[in-house]
Design a protein around this motif. Structure first.
Motif, PDB file in Angstrom:
ATOM      1  N   ASP A  65       0.897  -1.306  -0.032  1.00  0.00           N
ATOM      2  CA  ASP A  65       0.089   0.067  -0.139  1.00  0.00           C
ATOM      3  C   ASP A  65       0.830   1.384   0.214  1.00  0.00           C
ATOM      4  N   LYS A  78      -8.480  -1.892   3.133  1.00  0.00           N
ATOM      5  CA  LYS A  78      -7.416  -1.679   3.058  1.00  0.00           C
ATOM      6  C   LYS A  78      -6.648  -1.505   4.384  1.00  0.00           C
ATOM      7  N   ARG A  81      -3.943  -3.323   6.490  1.00  0.00           N
ATOM      8  CA  ARG A  81      -2.681  -2.599   7.001  1.00  0.00           C
ATOM      9  C   ARG A  81      -2.604  -2.688   8.697  1.00  0.00           C
TER      10      ARG A  81
END
Length: 746
Positions: free
Chosen positions: A537, A582, A586
């Motif tokens: 990312d 996401k 993470r």
């Protein structure tokens, strides 16, 4: 140097020295001066009023030269110079330095000047001061600046079509004793009015030229011990034609230092001090002492120091002369007589600051006899570096600049030895393509585009667009290392974009979005970083930021460029579901990294506990379960992998928190036990236990006593149950209490 003296009437004594220094175009390029700059003409105006006959009050001992004095001899009284004498001596020193450094383009010499000044004589102290004015000298100086020099006439004749490009600029240095700041402003107004009147006369004459720019330097001189009535002022623009600056200086050595600084500023000179010069003493022929000599020369002799960053200026500051800086070079032995053995990059004439001192005279005579002296940079450590050499040619002394770095005659250095250090990842191939796209070819100037630009202007505009954002090193960029971004990078630098170009750029952006959805790897450089580098990312975030920077640099070119930026901004704004996914991903990666780090720290320091490990595993399982639910709701996401169902119906109780450090074996055993507990059905006794304690043999209860066999529960894999009961006793705590007749025995 052309010298003119004008009394301007007996009642108005004022002396002006018109000093014209010719700098042809070739010399201007070599010395860094502009063609026909203010240094082309310099006029000195020295006040000849009665006040200049007063003493400067700096005493000079005349009896100090006498080695032995007889008894009864009256010593000589000290003497002092007048303000007029100090002004003339400093003016002559100003001219002497210029004649030494630039001897070719002078129109006079010091002998002619000194003879003419001797004929004028000193000022009369008994003359009426009200009948004297320095204004007549300033008017005569302005008139002299309007006269055409031979070089100006030659340039105007040669450049017939562009004769208006030959400018007429000059400088006036006035040495006087002003009464107040109001008196100074009156002198400036007089010079400005005179310039305007002379320009009107020069407009209708072929022998005169209007003054485009004049620099007035007023030096107020006053005796030592008195307070000045005039304030210093930096350079100030009074009009488009006249600028003025004021210096208030005490007479004597302070005035000499001030003019020494001014001549360096006016003609791009610099100072170098030669230290540790060995000279024999007159009284003791067998001994020698070290002396220092200061030399003036052109500023380019220090250019190598400035480029390499080794310029260490040593200077002294005084209130009257300002900051005086000099570069120190050390006398180096052995000396050499062969000039051809050294590779020189430049040679510049020198002029001693104190020309009449014994060290300067000895050094000058030594060099004029055909000797050469090497000079080195003073360093506290390391090997010495010889950077300059003093030698004479044709009766003139030159300061030679030796090449102390890599010679240009050797093999060219590799590209990794540039100014940025040993950098090896330059974009050499891309730079070659960049040069190919910006080649220049001969083209007629008559071809003008619709915007009214000539071919050279269009070429400069294209080069400016191509270099708005162009990283030089591979490790400093991501998008220029990606083949998918090449179409957009080639189109965004164009002056105009078509609809097809905009569509191509948008397709490139959509391809990048698809790459991010598939989590394709990016060519991120890991040079100088430890570990695995940035996460996926983070890599895409860096890529999008750089792509946005590239497009923003060209967004003002046209409206279609703005549409490309809007497309990038729209694709960067993710839907809430994808952002949540996401974010959880993470978070999970951060927890995994933190868990691994805690495991390593436990091995080294031993402070992580079983409960913390178990808590991290349980939270990770919850995150995976919630993430699977989000992925199922997303139509673009693939189906999650099927996991084996857990047989246990109730949550596992965390083990008790151990006290003190935990060994690696314990951590590994707990992890294996935790994984195996999901593969079998739990014991019924353990499920019905209270505080991890199960009561065994409940039917064996007698009236006089009962056997209470309590087992502390422990997580043991089912495949290990068949081992000997002795091994089980190592991990179980068994307590048996026998109650008999109300007494507890064991």
């Amino acid at each position: 140097m052309l010298t003119s003296f004008s009394r301007a009437g007996l009642a108005t004594p004022a002396i002006y020295l018109k000093c014209l220094f010719y700098f042809p175009q070739s010399l201007c390029r070599r010395t860094g001066l502009r063609m026909f700059s203010v240094s082309h003409k310099t006029a000195f105006v020295v006040d000849h009023c009665p006040y200049m006959a007063e003493s400067c009050r700096q005493l000079i001992e005349c009896d100090m030269l006498t080695k032995s004095r007889s008894q009864g001899v009256i010593p000589l009284a000290p003497v002092s110079k007048s303000l007029w004498t100090c002004a003339i001596e400093c003016s002559m020193e100003y001219c002497r330095i210029l004649f030494d450094v630039y001897p070719t383009w002078k129109l006079s010499n010091l002998n002619i000047l000194m003879a003419a000044l001797a004929a004028v004589g000193p000022p009369n102290p008994r003359q009426d001061p009200e009948c004297c004015s320095v204004l007549h000298g300033l008017v005569a100086a302005v008139e002299s600046l309007c006269k055409i020099t031979e070089y100006q006439h030659e340039s105007r004749t040669t450049l017939m079509d562009t004769a208006d490009r030959v400018a007429n600029r000059g400088r006036i240095i006035c040495l006087t004793n002003a009464k107040s700041d109001t008196h100074v402003r009156m002198l400036e107004d007089c010079v400005l009015e005179t310039i305007q009147e002379q320009n009107k006369r020069a407009a209708g004459s072929d022998r005169l030229m209007p003054i485009q720019q004049c620099e007035l330097v007023l030096v107020h001189i006053y005796p030592q011990g008195e307070e000045t009535l005039v304030s210093d002022r930096q350079k100030k623009e009074l009009s488009s034609m006249l600028s003025s600056e004021v210096h208030s200086v005490r007479a004597g050595r302070y005035l000499a230092s001030k003019l020494n600084v001014l001549v360096q500023q006016h003609f791009d000179l610099a100072s170098t001090t030669i230290t540790n010069i060995p000279m024999k003493e007159e009284q003791h022929a067998n001994t020698s002492a070290n002396y220092d000599v200061e030399l003036l020369h052109h500023r380019d002799a220090h250019m190598e120091f400035i480029k390499s960053g080794d310029l260490h200026m040593a200077g002294s500051t005084s209130r009257d002369s300002g900051l005086k800086e000099t570069v120190t070079l050390k006398w180096c032995t052995p000396r050499t007589n062969s000039v051809e053995l050294h590779y020189c990059t430049g040679a510049y004439r020198i002029s001693p600051v104190d020309v009449n001192s014994r060290p300067s005279s000895c050094l000058t005579n030594f060099l004029l006899n055909g000797r050469s002296v090497l000079l080195e940079q003073p360093r506290k450590s390391g090997s010495k570096v010889i950077s300059h050499m003093l030698s004479s040619h044709g009766g003139e002394i030159f300061l030679h600049v030796l090449n102390s770095t890599r010679s240009t005659l050797e093999d060219p250095p590799s590209i990794s030895e540039g100014c940025g250090g040993r950098v090896t990842d330059y974009r050499i191939t891309d730079f070659g393509e960049f040069m190919r796209e910006n080649r220049l070819t001969p083209f007629p100037d008559s071809m003008i585009d619709a915007a009214g630009r000539t071919p050279v202007e269009r070429a400069k505009s294209q080069l400016e667009r191509y270099t708005r954002y162009w990283p030089m090193i591979i490790s400093q960029t991501t998008i220029f290392n990606m083949q998918a971004v090449v179409p957009l990078a080639n189109l965004i630098v164009k002056d105009t974009l078509t609809d097809e170009d905009v569509l191509t750029c948008q397709k490139t952006v959509y391809n990048l979005v698809d790459m991010e959805r598939k989590s394709d790897p990016l060519p991120i450089s890991t040079v100088g970083s430890r570990g695995k580098g940035p996460k996926r990312d983070e890599q895409y975030r860096i890529m999008w930021n750089e792509l946005e920077t590239l497009v923003k640099a060209h967004v003002g070119t046209s409206e279609r460029h703005q549409r490309v930026l809007e497309c990038i901004s729209a694709c960067r704004s993710k839907p809430p579901e994808e952002e949540e996914r996401k974010k959880r991903g993470r978070k999970r990666e951060d927890k995994e990294d933190k868990t691994e780090k805690n495991g390593k720290d436990t091995e080294e320091k031993g402070w992580t506990t079983d409960s913390e490990r178990l808590k991290g595993v349980m939270e990770r399982e919850k995150d995976e379960q919630s993430e699977c639910e989000i992925i199922k709701d997303s139509p673009d996401s693939p189906e999650p992998l099927n996991k084996k169902p857990r047989l246990a119906t109730e949550e596992q109780q965390p083990p008790e928190k151990s006290k003190g450090p935990v060994s690696l074996l314990t951590l590994w055993t707990n992890r294996i036990t935790q994984a195996n507990s999901r593969k079998h059905q739990e014991f019924a006794g353990r499920l019905s236990s209270v505080n991890n304690k199960a009561e065994l043999y409940q039917h064996l209860k007698e009236e006089n006593g009962c056997v209470d066999l309590t087992v502390k529960s422990c997580c043991v894999p089912c495949e290990h149950i068949n081992q000997s009961f002795f091994c089980l006793l190592r991990v179980l705590f068994i307590r048996m209490d026998v109650h008999e007749n109300g007494k507890a025995t064991r």
